[in-house]
Design a protein around this motif. Structure first.
Motif, PDB file in Angstrom:
ATOM      1  N   ARG A 131      -8.310  -5.799   6.815  1.00 29.01           N
ATOM      2  CA  ARG A 131      -9.622  -6.059   6.201  1.00 29.01           C
ATOM      3  C   ARG A 131      -9.462  -6.517   4.760  1.00 29.01           C
ATOM      4  O   ARG A 131     -10.050  -7.516   4.352  1.00 29.01           O
ATOM      5  N   GLU A 132      -8.656  -5.789   3.992  1.00 32.31           N
ATOM      6  CA  GLU A 132      -8.474  -6.116   2.573  1.00 32.31           C
ATOM      7  C   GLU A 132      -7.848  -7.492   2.372  1.00 32.31           C
ATOM      8  O   GLU A 132      -8.170  -8.185   1.401  1.00 32.31           O
ATOM      9  N   HIS A 141      -4.465   3.263  11.037  1.00 30.10           N
ATOM     10  CA  HIS A 141      -5.593   3.171  10.104  1.00 30.10           C
ATOM     11  C   HIS A 141      -5.215   2.311   8.895  1.00 30.10           C
ATOM     12  O   HIS A 141      -6.020   1.487   8.428  1.00 30.10           O
ATOM     13  N   THR A 142      -3.998   2.456   8.409  1.00 26.91           N
ATOM     14  CA  THR A 142      -3.524   1.647   7.291  1.00 26.91           C
ATOM     15  C   THR A 142      -3.450   0.179   7.677  1.00 26.91           C
ATOM     16  O   THR A 142      -3.828  -0.700   6.889  1.00 26.91           O
ATOM     17  N   ARG A 159      -6.966  -1.211   7.700  1.00 24.95           N
ATOM     18  CA  ARG A 159      -7.449  -1.289   6.316  1.00 24.95           C
ATOM     19  C   ARG A 159      -6.856  -2.504   5.590  1.00 24.95           C
ATOM     20  O   ARG A 159      -7.566  -3.269   4.938  1.00 24.95           O
ATOM     21  N   ARG A 183      -2.325   7.545  11.021  1.00 22.92           N
ATOM     22  CA  ARG A 183      -2.492   6.971   9.672  1.00 22.92           C
ATOM     23  C   ARG A 183      -1.869   5.585   9.576  1.00 22.92           C
ATOM     24  O   ARG A 183      -2.348   4.735   8.827  1.00 22.92           O
ATOM     25  N   TYR A 230       0.865  -1.182   0.000  1.00 29.34           N
ATOM     26  CA  TYR A 230       0.000   0.000   0.000  1.00 29.34           C
ATOM     27  C   TYR A 230       0.904   1.235   0.000  1.00 29.34           C
ATOM     28  O   TYR A 230       1.984   1.225   0.585  1.00 29.34           O
TER      29      TYR A 230
END
Length: 113
Positions: free
Chosen positions: A72-73, A65-66, A69, A62, A19
């Motif tokens: 989940r992905e 949060h990353t 994320r 961040r 990411y």
């Protein structure tokens, strides 16, 4: 500055990117400790957790949060995962650029060791 992670941000060294946005870079760890092991770093160089300043708080948020994320992905958020940040030698920090380890895909035990 001879920072391994800054070299990755600058693409002097090519990481295996999971990411990226304007502030954060996440890449697969070269020595994974879990089926999924991703390092999440701020693009801004901050050596240790002790060096985070008030103006960096949103940036550090961040990272978390990353991590959520990506979990989940990648499909392991519901089963659970581990997020670790080490600080200095006794804490196990080996690269002096703040980074978060996101590990998932297996059951973790406690204490960590």
């Amino acid at each position: 500055m001879d920072c391994l992670f800054c070299k990755m941000v600058d693409r002097d060294i090519e990481p295996d990117i999971a990411y990226e946005d304007d502030h954060v870079l996440a890449f697969h760890d070269v020595n994974p400790q879990a089926p999924t092991h991703i390092l999440i770093i701020p693009k801004k160089h901050i050596a240790t957790l002790n060096d985070i300043e008030e103006g960096d708080l949103a940036l550090i948020g961040r990272l978390q949060h990353t991590a959520a994320r990506l979990a989940r992905e990648l499909g392991f958020a519901e089963d659970g995962y581990r997020v670790v940040m080490n600080c200095n030698d006794h804490g196990g920090q080996s690269v002096y650029h703040v980074h978060m380890h996101l590990m998932g895909g297996r059951r973790f035990t406690w204490p960590a060791g």
